[in-house]
Design a protein around this motif. Structure first.
Motif, PDB file in Angstrom:
ATOM      1  N   LEU A  72      -1.609  -3.956  -4.902  1.00  0.00           N
ATOM      2  CA  LEU A  72      -0.956  -2.833  -4.785  1.00  0.00           C
ATOM      3  C   LEU A  72      -0.053  -3.327  -6.210  1.00  0.00           C
ATOM      4  O   LEU A  72      -0.543  -4.359  -6.661  1.00  0.00           O
ATOM      5  CB  LEU A  72       0.179  -3.481  -3.384  1.00  0.00           C
ATOM      6  CG  LEU A  72      -0.243  -3.910  -1.606  1.00  0.00           C
ATOM      7  CD1 LEU A  72       0.457  -3.634  -1.094  1.00  0.00           C
ATOM      8  CD2 LEU A  72      -0.796  -2.039  -1.918  1.00  0.00           C
ATOM      9  N   ASN A 103       1.315  -3.671   4.478  1.00  0.00           N
ATOM     10  CA  ASN A 103       0.217  -4.024   3.675  1.00  0.00           C
ATOM     11  C   ASN A 103      -1.026  -3.518   4.330  1.00  0.00           C
ATOM     12  O   ASN A 103      -1.313  -3.437   2.905  1.00  0.00           O
ATOM     13  CB  ASN A 103       0.982  -5.343   2.825  1.00  0.00           C
ATOM     14  CG  ASN A 103       2.426  -5.574   2.649  1.00  0.00           C
ATOM     15  OD1 ASN A 103       2.718  -4.439   2.339  1.00  0.00           O
ATOM     16  ND2 ASN A 103       2.422  -6.650   2.001  1.00  0.00           N
ATOM     17  N   ALA A 114       4.260  -3.585  -2.262  1.00  0.00           N
ATOM     18  CA  ALA A 114       4.028  -4.391  -1.757  1.00  0.00           C
ATOM     19  C   ALA A 114       5.168  -4.707  -0.157  1.00  0.00           C
ATOM     20  O   ALA A 114       6.547  -5.082  -1.504  1.00  0.00           O
ATOM     21  CB  ALA A 114       3.878  -5.539  -1.936  1.00  0.00           C
ATOM     22  N   GLY A 160      -0.043  -9.336  -1.914  1.00  0.00           N
ATOM     23  CA  GLY A 160      -0.860  -7.817  -2.029  1.00  0.00           C
ATOM     24  C   GLY A 160      -1.293  -7.445  -3.489  1.00  0.00           C
ATOM     25  O   GLY A 160      -1.660  -6.549  -3.179  1.00  0.00           O
TER      26      GLY A 160
END
Length: 352
Positions: free
Chosen positions: A151, A110, A128, A145
Motif C-alpha cells: 500500500l 487492508n 493503509a 500495509g
C-alpha cells in the motif's frame, strides 16, 4: 447519479487520488454501533444513521458502490476517463470502533484492498487504514500495509473519537509514516460534538462546510503543536483544495506571529518556520470535490505545481463531465500533466 457520457482520452493518465471504498461488512458494523448507541458522536450517528437506510438515488448509489472494487467501479472509471484510482477506507473508517476491534478491522480492510489491487494492479492503488486509538498497533499496521501489502500511504479520517492527533500519544503514527516515506491523507470526518450542533441545525455539518472546518482545524492543530518540527519530512495530503486553508495563508502567518508575540496562549509557542512554510513544504493538495479551475490555478500558483493533484471523490461525487471541464483548464501542458498524473506517481510511488 449521472448521464451516460464518455470522456475523451487525454495525452496523460488521469489518476484520481481520493476515492473511497469499504468492505460491505463495515456498513453492517456501523449499523450495529448505531443501534447499540455505543458511539457518543452526534455526527457519526446522524450521517450514517441516515445514509445506511435512506432510499434516495444518491444514498443507494453510495452504498452500492462503496463496497464494489470490481466491474461496476471499473466501468465508472472508464466512463469518466479515470485510468487509476488511489483507494482509501471511507470516513470515519475504523476510528469510531473500540481500539481492539478497530485494529483488527483495519487489518481486514487492508487485506481486502490489497487483494483488489493485486487483481487490478494497473487500475487501483491503495492507502493503509489504521486505528490510531492504539497508536502503537496502528504504527505496526501501517508498516505491514506498506512493506507487506504494497500500500502507498496512510488514510486518517481526521479526529479519533473526538480527539485530535496533535496529542503526542498519537505520534507513533506520524513516526511510522515518516520512517516509511509515505504520505498521510488527512481526510474529513463529521465535526466533533463541540463543533457540530450549530452546523447540523442548518444542514451544514457535512461536505458543504463542516468537513472542511473540522479537517482544516485538525491540520492547523498539527502545525501549531509542532508536529512538523518533530517530523520534518512528514507529508500530509489535504483534499478539497486544502480544506480552504491555502486561501488565508497571509492571515495565518500574520495572526500566528501576533498571537505568539502576545503571549496569550500557553499552547501556542514559536515554531521553526512560518505556518505558510509548513503548508507549502509538508502538505500536498487534491481538488477532490472541487472541479473549479480558479481554485486549482490558485493552488498551483501559490503552493506549487508539484503539490496539487487530481481527485474525483468517488462515489460521493461522480460527474464525468467534471473531468472534461478540468481537461479544458487554461494551464500549460506540463502543469496539467503534473496535476492529473505526474504528482500522484511521485507522491504515492506509482509505477509508470
Amino acid at each position: 447519479m449521472t448521464e451516460a457520457i464518455q470522456v475523451a482520452p487525454a495525452p496523460y493518465k488521469r489518476i484520481a487520488t481520493e476515492e473511497a471504498f469499504c468492505p460491505p461488512e463495515m456498513l453492517d458494523r456501523y449499523r450495529r454501533l448505531i443501534e447499540a448507541k455505543t458511539v457518543p458522536e452526534i455526527g457519526f450517528n446522524s450521517m450514517w444513521g441516515f445514509y445506511l437506510d435512506a432510499d434516495s438515488p444518491r444514498c443507494r448509489f453510495i452504498r452500492d458502490h462503496l463496497g464494489d472494487l470490481g466491474e461496476a467501479r471499473l466501468a465508472h472509471m472508464d466512463q469518466a476517463g479515470i485510468d487509476m484510482a488511489v483507494l482509501a477506507l471511507t470516513s470515519p473508517g475504523v476510528q469510531v470502533m473500540p481500539a481492539g476491534e478497530g485494529t483488527s478491522f483495519a487489518a481486514q480492510a487492508n487485506d481486502w484492498l490489497a487483494d483488489a489491487v493485486a487483481r487490478h494492479p494497473n487500475r487501483f492503488a491503495g492507502l493503509a487504514a489504521c486505528a490510531p486509538q492504539d497508536a502503537v498497533a496502528a504504527a505496526k499496521e501501517i508498516e505491514r500495509g506498506v512493506n507487506r501489502l504494497g500500500l502507498k500511504g496512510v488514510i486518517i479520517n481526521s479526529h479519533v473519537q473526538q480527539q485530535y492527533m496533535d496529542d503526542t500519544k498519537f505520534w507513533p503514527v506520524f513516526e511510522a509514516a515518516e520512517a516509511l516515506d509515505v504520505p498521510i491523507y488527512l481526510h474529513p470526518a463529521t465535526p466533533t460534538n463541540r463543533l457540530i450542533e450549530p452546523m447540523l441545525e442548518r444542514g451544514l455539518d457535512g461536505a458543504i462546510f463542516g468537513f472542511s472546518v473540522e479537517t482544516g482545524l485538525h491540520a492547523l492543530r498539527l502545525i501549531v503543536a509542532g508536529v512538523f518540527d518533530r517530523f520534518p519530512e512528514l507529508q500530509v495530503v489535504l483534499g478539497h483544495v486544502g480544506e480552504s486553508l491555502p486561501f488565508t495563508l497571509y492571515r495565518l502567518d500574520y495572526m500566528h506571529a501576533a498571537s505568539v508575540a502576545s503571549g496569550r496562549y500557553t499552547a501556542m509557542g514559536p515554531l521553526k518556520r512560518k505556518v505558510s512554510d509548513y503548508m507549502k513544504e509538508n502538505f500536498l493538495y487534491t481538488n477532490s470535490g472541487v472541479a473549479w479551475e480558479p481554485a486549482i490555478r490558485f493552488l498551483q500558483e501559490t503552493i506549487g505545481v508539484d503539490r496539487v493533484m487530481y481527485a474525483m471523490d468517488y462515489p460521493y461525487q461522480y460527474k464525468p463531465e467534471e473531468v472534461t471541464a478540468l481537461d479544458g483548464m487554461k494551464i500549460g501542458a506540463v502543469a496539467k500533466k503534473a496535476f492529473f498524473e505526474d504528482n500522484a506517481r511521485r507522491v504515492f510511488k506509482l509505477a509508470g
